[in-house]
Write a protein that holds these residues in place. Sequence first.
Motif, PDB file in Angstrom:
ATOM      1  N   MET A   1       0.812  -1.216   0.000  1.00 34.87           N
ATOM      2  CA  MET A   1       0.000   0.000   0.000  1.00 34.87           C
ATOM      3  C   MET A   1       0.847   1.268   0.000  1.00 34.87           C
ATOM      4  O   MET A   1       0.318   2.367  -0.115  1.00 34.87           O
ATOM      5  N   ALA A   2       2.168   1.153   0.136  1.00 35.48           N
ATOM      6  CA  ALA A   2       3.032   2.333   0.191  1.00 35.48           C
ATOM      7  C   ALA A   2       2.955   3.167  -1.082  1.00 35.48           C
ATOM      8  O   ALA A   2       3.215   4.373  -1.051  1.00 35.48           O
ATOM      9  N   ILE A   3       2.591   2.540  -2.192  1.00 35.65           N
ATOM     10  CA  ILE A   3       2.514   3.263  -3.460  1.00 35.65           C
ATOM     11  C   ILE A   3       1.527   4.425  -3.385  1.00 35.65           C
ATOM     12  O   ILE A   3       1.647   5.399  -4.145  1.00 35.65           O
ATOM     13  N   ILE A   4       0.565   4.345  -2.474  1.00 35.34           N
ATOM     14  CA  ILE A   4      -0.414   5.426  -2.308  1.00 35.34           C
ATOM     15  C   ILE A   4       0.285   6.731  -1.972  1.00 35.34           C
ATOM     16  O   ILE A   4      -0.128   7.810  -2.431  1.00 35.34           O
ATOM     17  N   PHE A   5       1.375   6.665  -1.181  1.00 35.79           N
ATOM     18  CA  PHE A   5       2.101   7.867  -0.798  1.00 35.79           C
ATOM     19  C   PHE A   5       3.402   8.037  -1.578  1.00 35.79           C
ATOM     20  O   PHE A   5       3.975   9.128  -1.582  1.00 35.79           O
ATOM     21  N   LEU A   6       3.879   6.981  -2.220  1.00 37.26           N
ATOM     22  CA  LEU A   6       5.043   7.129  -3.105  1.00 37.26           C
ATOM     23  C   LEU A   6       4.650   7.820  -4.405  1.00 37.26           C
ATOM     24  O   LEU A   6       5.436   8.584  -4.969  1.00 37.26           O
ATOM     25  N   ALA A   7       3.450   7.523  -4.890  1.00 40.51           N
ATOM     26  CA  ALA A   7       2.981   8.107  -6.156  1.00 40.51           C
ATOM     27  C   ALA A   7       1.530   8.542  -6.034  1.00 40.51           C
ATOM     28  O   ALA A   7       0.653   8.016  -6.722  1.00 40.51           O
ATOM     29  N   PRO A   8       1.248   9.527  -5.153  1.00 40.33           N
ATOM     30  CA  PRO A   8      -0.133  10.010  -5.019  1.00 40.33           C
ATOM     31  C   PRO A   8      -0.540  10.825  -6.239  1.00 40.33           C
ATOM     32  O   PRO A   8       0.322  11.249  -7.028  1.00 40.33           O
ATOM     33  N   PRO A   9      -1.847  11.066  -6.439  1.00 38.43           N
ATOM     34  CA  PRO A   9      -2.278  11.939  -7.539  1.00 38.43           C
ATOM     35  C   PRO A   9      -1.601  13.299  -7.429  1.00 38.43           C
ATOM     36  O   PRO A   9      -1.607  13.920  -6.360  1.00 38.43           O
ATOM     37  N   THR A  10      -0.977  13.734  -8.523  1.00 42.02           N
ATOM     38  CA  THR A  10      -0.153  14.946  -8.500  1.00 42.02           C
ATOM     39  C   THR A  10      -0.634  15.947  -9.541  1.00 42.02           C
ATOM     40  O   THR A  10      -0.770  15.606 -10.720  1.00 42.02           O
ATOM     41  N   LYS A  11      -0.888  17.188  -9.120  1.00 36.63           N
ATOM     42  CA  LYS A  11      -1.273  18.255 -10.037  1.00 36.63           C
ATOM     43  C   LYS A  11      -0.036  18.982 -10.540  1.00 36.63           C
ATOM     44  O   LYS A  11       0.952  19.118  -9.813  1.00 36.63           O
ATOM     45  N   PHE A  12      -0.082  19.440 -11.798  1.00 34.72           N
ATOM     46  CA  PHE A  12       1.048  20.177 -12.368  1.00 34.72           C
ATOM     47  C   PHE A  12       0.549  21.135 -13.445  1.00 34.72           C
ATOM     48  O   PHE A  12      -0.565  20.999 -13.955  1.00 34.72           O
ATOM     49  N   THR A  13       1.379  22.127 -13.763  1.00 36.08           N
ATOM     50  CA  THR A  13       1.089  23.071 -14.844  1.00 36.08           C
ATOM     51  C   THR A  13       2.278  23.145 -15.774  1.00 36.08           C
ATOM     52  O   THR A  13       3.421  22.853 -15.366  1.00 36.08           O
ATOM     53  N   CYS A  14       2.023  23.523 -17.033  1.00 40.35           N
ATOM     54  CA  CYS A  14       3.064  23.655 -18.042  1.00 40.35           C
ATOM     55  C   CYS A  14       3.093  25.076 -18.582  1.00 40.35           C
ATOM     56  O   CYS A  14       2.071  25.772 -18.566  1.00 40.35           O
ATOM     57  N   PRO A  15       4.251  25.537 -19.086  1.00 41.23           N
ATOM     58  CA  PRO A  15       4.313  26.867 -19.715  1.00 41.23           C
ATOM     59  C   PRO A  15       3.341  26.981 -20.877  1.00 41.23           C
ATOM     60  O   PRO A  15       3.046  25.999 -21.560  1.00 41.23           O
ATOM     61  N   ALA A  16       2.817  28.181 -21.086  1.00 41.18           N
ATOM     62  CA  ALA A  16       1.909  28.469 -22.204  1.00 41.18           C
ATOM     63  C   ALA A  16       0.653  27.606 -22.154  1.00 41.18           C
ATOM     64  O   ALA A  16       0.054  27.309 -23.191  1.00 41.18           O
ATOM     65  N   ASN A  17       0.287  27.188 -20.935  1.00 40.94           N
ATOM     66  CA  ASN A  17      -0.932  26.393 -20.746  1.00 40.94           C
ATOM     67  C   ASN A  17      -0.948  25.108 -21.562  1.00 40.94           C
ATOM     68  O   ASN A  17      -2.006  24.632 -21.968  1.00 40.94           O
ATOM     69  N   GLU A  18       0.224  24.545 -21.811  1.00 43.09           N
ATOM     70  CA  GLU A  18       0.279  23.264 -22.521  1.00 43.09           C
ATOM     71  C   GLU A  18      -0.240  22.147 -21.619  1.00 43.09           C
ATOM     72  O   GLU A  18      -0.170  22.223 -20.392  1.00 43.09           O
ATOM     73  N   THR A  19      -0.762  21.103 -22.262  1.00 43.15           N
ATOM     74  CA  THR A  19      -1.260  19.958 -21.488  1.00 43.15           C
ATOM     75  C   THR A  19      -0.121  19.135 -20.925  1.00 43.15           C
ATOM     76  O   THR A  19      -0.173  18.680 -19.772  1.00 43.15           O
ATOM     77  N   CYS A  20       0.921  18.938 -21.717  1.00 42.83           N
ATOM     78  CA  CYS A  20       2.082  18.158 -21.307  1.00 42.83           C
ATOM     79  C   CYS A  20       3.358  18.901 -21.684  1.00 42.83           C
ATOM     80  O   CYS A  20       3.382  19.657 -22.663  1.00 42.83           O
ATOM     81  N   CYS A  21       4.417  18.666 -20.916  1.00 47.68           N
ATOM     82  CA  CYS A  21       5.699  19.294 -21.194  1.00 47.68           C
ATOM     83  C   CYS A  21       6.788  18.529 -20.468  1.00 47.68           C
ATOM     84  O   CYS A  21       6.514  17.659 -19.638  1.00 47.68           O
TER      85      CYS A  21
END
Length: 394
Positions: A1-21
């Motif tokens: 169950m450690a993966i819950i805190f090793l890789a929790p849902p993570t929010k992020f933003t990219c330059p120029a409002n790109e979806t991925c970067c």
Amino acid sequence: MAIIFLAPPTKFTCPANETCCNDPIFDRSLFPRTIVMEWNLICENSWLKDLTQMLFQFGVLSGSLIFGIMSDKYGRRPTLVFSVVLEVFTGVISSFLPTYWSFTIVRMVLGMSVGGIMVVGFVLVMEYVGGVYRDIISVLFHVPFTLGHILLALFGYLIRDYVHFQLGISLANMVLLFYICILPESPRWLLAANKTTKAVKLMERVAKTYCFYGVVHYISHLTGNVYINVVAGGSVCLCACLIAIPLVKVMKRKTLVIVPNILSSLCFLFISLIPEGTGSVVMGCMGILCSFLVFVVLYLYCSEMFPTVVRNAAIGIASMMARLGAMIAPFVAALRPHGKWCAPVAFGILPLIAALLCLLLPETKDCELMMTIEEGESLGNQARRNTGITTEVT
């Protein structure tokens, strides 16, 4: 169950409002560093975090089988001690690894040690306990697992950096190294291995001192506080253990596998019909309770169904099959973006299939632990006669 805190849902933003970067700005307000942030496991690489958990569960699968076989051949004690040492060593080492693949591979080996500890430890306990207390002790064996599940939320709350978190939960397991000094061998294994003198001496000494991997991952991603979700999931598992104690005394093993499987299936299917929120978490926790009840009873059921000479290998194979589900579970839980009904329906169908297959198994309540292959074959033949299945022996 450690993966819950090793890789929790993570929010992020990219330059120029790109979806991925390639240079995202992660929201570090809750978790300052996770494996997702460390190795940019987002967008087209997001599946790698689920692969990490899949390979960990593959390790548990492999360890259940490998260490189960080793235990039947070389003994319960040396196999369990080796598993504990391997768990502590790989757990600490994985905290300091600099690359995704080294971290993932070492965690897979860590999973192997976990599989060995779970299977060999349970069999060793079962072979020490008399028939009168075997059902109760088989349930209580899982209580530390549920307490660890609950404490995981405390570790995750106090230790937000994934490196320190992994190190913390690994160092906590060093208490198990005391097994090297105090752990006895199984007298039943000594007898089965024709080491009668050692078995007698052990029992003389003992006479003076003696007296369940996908739904939880899904629930952690539901709406609400991740820490509360983890504590709720662990708490209902603890409740399942407490509920199981009277149930294993008065109900048959097959009933305790079939009925909770059906109830858990209904809970998960119902989640797909209601809005996400408190109701879905409650139903999910009820599903976890029923699933963990099955998990607890199955360990007892399997230990009674196989003779001493192959018991560890047999339970290892049974646990290995359970790990196949645990390997797939993160990917099933990740189906939520494709429709909130996808994951609950997937989790709800398989328990129904399991309940039907259980009808073919023999009943073992109030049976003494079997020692030989011949006794196991006799029990199997009786089950086939009871279900109307006949076989020809040539």
